[in-house]
Motif scaffolding. Sequence first.
Motif, PDB file in Angstrom:
ATOM      1  N   THR A  11     -34.071 150.366  50.955  1.00 53.05           N
ATOM      2  CA  THR A  11     -32.805 149.713  51.211  1.00 53.05           C
ATOM      3  C   THR A  11     -32.605 148.600  50.182  1.00 53.05           C
ATOM      4  OG1 THR A  11     -31.466 148.930  53.047  1.00 53.05           O
ATOM      5  CG2 THR A  11     -33.672 147.997  52.868  1.00 53.05           C
ATOM      6  N   GLU A  12     -31.372 148.229  49.934  1.00 52.26           N
ATOM      7  CA  GLU A  12     -31.060 147.112  49.027  1.00 52.26           C
ATOM      8  C   GLU A  12     -31.465 147.369  47.577  1.00 52.26           C
ATOM      9  OE1 GLU A  12     -29.705 143.683  50.004  1.00 52.26           O
ATOM     10  OE2 GLU A  12     -28.920 145.114  51.446  1.00 52.26           O
ATOM     11  N   VAL A  13     -31.511 148.613  47.185  1.00 52.18           N
ATOM     12  CA  VAL A  13     -31.869 148.907  45.792  1.00 52.18           C
ATOM     13  C   VAL A  13     -30.629 149.117  44.924  1.00 52.18           C
ATOM     14  CG1 VAL A  13     -34.139 149.881  46.301  1.00 52.18           C
ATOM     15  CG2 VAL A  13     -32.139 151.394  46.213  1.00 52.18           C
ATOM     16  N   GLY A  14     -29.472 149.204  45.551  1.00 46.09           N
ATOM     17  CA  GLY A  14     -28.243 149.383  44.782  1.00 46.09           C
ATOM     18  C   GLY A  14     -27.563 150.727  44.978  1.00 46.09           C
ATOM     19  N   LYS A  15     -27.874 151.416  46.088  1.00 45.83           N
ATOM     20  CA  LYS A  15     -27.232 152.719  46.343  1.00 45.83           C
ATOM     21  C   LYS A  15     -25.708 152.596  46.398  1.00 45.83           C
ATOM     22  CE  LYS A  15     -29.178 153.690  50.242  1.00 45.83           C
ATOM     23  NZ  LYS A  15     -30.103 152.546  50.379  1.00 45.83           N
ATOM     24  N   THR A  16     -25.250 151.593  47.132  1.00 43.55           N
ATOM     25  CA  THR A  16     -23.799 151.467  47.323  1.00 43.55           C
ATOM     26  C   THR A  16     -23.105 151.141  45.995  1.00 43.55           C
ATOM     27  OG1 THR A  16     -24.163 150.736  49.584  1.00 43.55           O
ATOM     28  CG2 THR A  16     -22.021 150.248  48.633  1.00 43.55           C
ATOM     29  N   VAL A  17     -23.692 150.232  45.256  1.00 39.48           N
ATOM     30  CA  VAL A  17     -23.097 149.856  43.965  1.00 39.48           C
ATOM     31  C   VAL A  17     -23.160 151.046  42.994  1.00 39.48           C
ATOM     32  CG1 VAL A  17     -23.216 148.207  42.057  1.00 39.48           C
ATOM     33  CG2 VAL A  17     -23.662 147.437  44.367  1.00 39.48           C
ATOM     34  N   ALA A  18     -24.264 151.774  43.004  1.00 42.32           N
ATOM     35  CA  ALA A  18     -24.374 152.962  42.139  1.00 42.32           C
ATOM     36  C   ALA A  18     -23.378 154.040  42.572  1.00 42.32           C
ATOM     37  CB  ALA A  18     -25.803 153.507  42.167  1.00 42.32           C
ATOM     38  N   ILE A 169     -31.263 153.186  37.762  1.00 38.11           N
ATOM     39  CA  ILE A 169     -31.769 151.858  38.100  1.00 38.11           C
ATOM     40  C   ILE A 169     -30.610 151.054  38.683  1.00 38.11           C
ATOM     41  CG2 ILE A 169     -32.760 149.732  37.163  1.00 38.11           C
ATOM     42  CD1 ILE A 169     -34.176 151.550  35.069  1.00 38.11           C
ATOM     43  N   GLY A 170     -30.795 150.606  39.916  1.00 37.30           N
ATOM     44  CA  GLY A 170     -29.697 149.997  40.655  1.00 37.30           C
ATOM     45  C   GLY A 170     -29.265 148.643  40.128  1.00 37.30           C
ATOM     46  N   SER A 171     -30.205 147.919  39.563  1.00 38.26           N
ATOM     47  CA  SER A 171     -29.870 146.580  39.073  1.00 38.26           C
ATOM     48  C   SER A 171     -30.839 146.211  37.946  1.00 38.26           C
ATOM     49  CB  SER A 171     -29.970 145.581  40.229  1.00 38.26           C
ATOM     50  OG  SER A 171     -29.574 144.305  39.803  1.00 38.26           O
ATOM     51  N   LEU A 199     -27.489 150.130  36.157  1.00 38.99           N
ATOM     52  CA  LEU A 199     -26.394 149.192  36.399  1.00 38.99           C
ATOM     53  C   LEU A 199     -26.885 147.793  36.087  1.00 38.99           C
ATOM     54  CD1 LEU A 199     -25.563 151.738  38.012  1.00 38.99           C
ATOM     55  CD2 LEU A 199     -24.454 150.207  39.627  1.00 38.99           C
ATOM     56  N   PRO A 200     -26.118 147.020  35.342  1.00 40.37           N
ATOM     57  CA  PRO A 200     -26.585 145.674  35.043  1.00 40.37           C
ATOM     58  C   PRO A 200     -26.572 144.804  36.289  1.00 40.37           C
ATOM     59  CG  PRO A 200     -24.340 145.971  34.243  1.00 40.37           C
ATOM     60  CD  PRO A 200     -24.807 147.309  34.752  1.00 40.37           C
ATOM     61  N   GLU A 201     -27.525 143.897  36.351  1.00 41.73           N
ATOM     62  CA  GLU A 201     -27.545 142.895  37.405  1.00 41.73           C
ATOM     63  C   GLU A 201     -26.171 142.202  37.432  1.00 41.73           C
ATOM     64  OE1 GLU A 201     -30.679 140.121  36.579  1.00 41.73           O
ATOM     65  OE2 GLU A 201     -29.982 138.708  38.081  1.00 41.73           O
ATOM     66  N   GLY A 202     -25.636 142.060  38.601  1.00 42.25           N
ATOM     67  CA  GLY A 202     -24.325 141.399  38.700  1.00 42.25           C
ATOM     68  C   GLY A 202     -23.162 142.374  38.717  1.00 42.25           C
ATOM     69  N   ALA A 203     -23.446 143.651  38.516  1.00 38.41           N
ATOM     70  CA  ALA A 203     -22.360 144.646  38.463  1.00 38.41           C
ATOM     71  C   ALA A 203     -21.512 144.616  39.739  1.00 38.41           C
ATOM     72  CB  ALA A 203     -22.926 146.040  38.242  1.00 38.41           C
ATOM     73  N   GLY A 204     -22.187 144.509  40.869  1.00 38.20           N
ATOM     74  CA  GLY A 204     -21.479 144.533  42.148  1.00 38.20           C
ATOM     75  C   GLY A 204     -20.616 143.310  42.393  1.00 38.20           C
TER      76      GLY A 204
HETATM   77  N1  ADP Z   1     -26.183 145.953  39.892  1.00 36.07           N
HETATM   78  C1  ADP Z   1     -25.937 145.078  40.848  1.00 36.07           C
HETATM   79  N2  ADP Z   1     -25.235 143.968  40.591  1.00 36.07           N
HETATM   80  C2  ADP Z   1     -24.990 143.052  41.543  1.00 36.07           C
HETATM   81  N3  ADP Z   1     -25.369 143.132  42.770  1.00 36.07           N
HETATM   82  C3  ADP Z   1     -26.048 144.204  43.092  1.00 36.07           C
HETATM   83  C4  ADP Z   1     -26.366 145.252  42.169  1.00 36.07           C
HETATM   84  N4  ADP Z   1     -27.061 146.194  42.822  1.00 36.07           N
HETATM   85  C5  ADP Z   1     -27.159 145.756  44.068  1.00 36.07           C
HETATM   86  N5  ADP Z   1     -26.559 144.559  44.232  1.00 36.07           N
HETATM   87  C6  ADP Z   1     -26.472 143.748  45.438  1.00 36.07           C
HETATM   88  O1  ADP Z   1     -27.672 143.926  46.152  1.00 36.07           O
HETATM   89  C7  ADP Z   1     -27.396 144.203  47.504  1.00 36.07           C
HETATM   90  C8  ADP Z   1     -27.851 145.615  47.809  1.00 36.07           C
HETATM   91  O2  ADP Z   1     -27.098 146.534  47.043  1.00 36.07           O
HETATM   92  P1  ADP Z   1     -26.556 147.836  47.701  1.00 36.07           P
HETATM   93  O3  ADP Z   1     -25.855 148.630  46.662  1.00 36.07           O
HETATM   94  O4  ADP Z   1     -25.747 147.499  48.915  1.00 36.07           O
HETATM   95  O5  ADP Z   1     -27.944 148.502  48.107  1.00 36.07           O
HETATM   96  P2  ADP Z   1     -28.220 149.703  49.080  1.00 36.07           P
HETATM   97  O6  ADP Z   1     -26.934 150.430  49.238  1.00 36.07           O
HETATM   98  O7  ADP Z   1     -29.275 150.483  48.372  1.00 36.07           O
HETATM   99  O8  ADP Z   1     -28.724 149.086  50.329  1.00 36.07           O
HETATM  100  C9  ADP Z   1     -25.906 143.998  47.683  1.00 36.07           C
HETATM  101  O9  ADP Z   1     -25.696 142.698  48.115  1.00 36.07           O
HETATM  102  C10 ADP Z   1     -25.346 144.219  46.309  1.00 36.07           C
HETATM  103  O10 ADP Z   1     -24.156 143.499  46.104  1.00 36.07           O
END
Ligand code: ADP
Length: 242
Positions: A11-18, A169-171, A199-204
């Motif tokens: 969890t929290e690896v960036g699935k949603t943002v990816a 890579i999620g972040s 995805l670069p850190e901060g993308a979300g």
């Molecule tokens: N590349 C990224 N840039 C900025 N924030 C990110 C990035 N990837 C993840 N996050 C942040 O980290 C947290 C988890 O990301 P999320 O995509 O929701 O993970 P997952 O869906 O795997 O649980 C969120 O708060 C999200 O905004």
Amino acid sequence: MAILMITGTGTEVGKTVATAAVAATALSAGRTVAVLKPAQTGVRPDERGDADEVARLAGTVHTLELARYPDPLAPATAARRAGLPPVRPAEVAETASKLAAEYDVVLVEGAGGLLVRFDDDGGTLADAAAVLDAPVLVVASAGLGTLNATELTTRELARRDVHLTGVVIGSWPDSPDLAARCNLADLPTVTGSRLAGALPEGAGKLPPADFRTLASSWLAPILGGTWNAAEFQARESPLRSV
Ligand SMILES: Nc1ncnc2c1ncn2[C@@H]1O[C@H](COP(=O)(O)OP(=O)(O)O)[C@@H](O)[C@H]1O
Ligand SMILES: [Mg+2]
């Protein structure tokens, strides 16, 4: 790429943002996109879920959840505690196929990692992928610890004969440490699959307009983008030392 399942090493690896980046890239190529979050846990009915976050970042996508459970737990556990019926892998597969008849691209975001249980019979996203014969994208973290979790995930996909689209890579940190830089070479080795993006850190946190403009530059051609694994590695990981 009609149906793509998105899982992660946890969890929290960036699935949603990816998922949002894949959606934005598909939208900018003129495709219609549906995002299915089969079981959304940890949110109340009036709160925003992952599919809503994908829509916020990516733009006009059709979103669908099959169930929502308030506890921030694995779906099977959250369903049991809420006294609600669980989501079944067969139901996930059926819904995704129906969406695929209507939308060009269907993105299915799992909960947590690949073997997180949806129901008390042990049903997982991997089962839904197998039923659909749909490929799976694995989102992984960049740093120390990711090699083992990513290899376990991709091995399990292989054991089930589920196709791995690649590892994203999620972040990717602004200042990657030694482990992250070494992982650019080691992740492909342990997974037997080229990296499919970073995805670069901060993308979300980018304004959605910027996110949409940049998304395709974070994803490899297999995901419709322009990201080049070899170039990225040469730039971020000029490792010749020691
Ligand atoms: N590349 C990224 N840039 C900025 N924030 C990110 C990035 N990837 C993840 N996050 C942040 O980290 C947290 C988890 O990301 P999320 O995509 O929701 O993970 P997952 O869906 O795997 O649980 C969120 O708060 C999200 O905004
Ligand atoms: Mg998520």
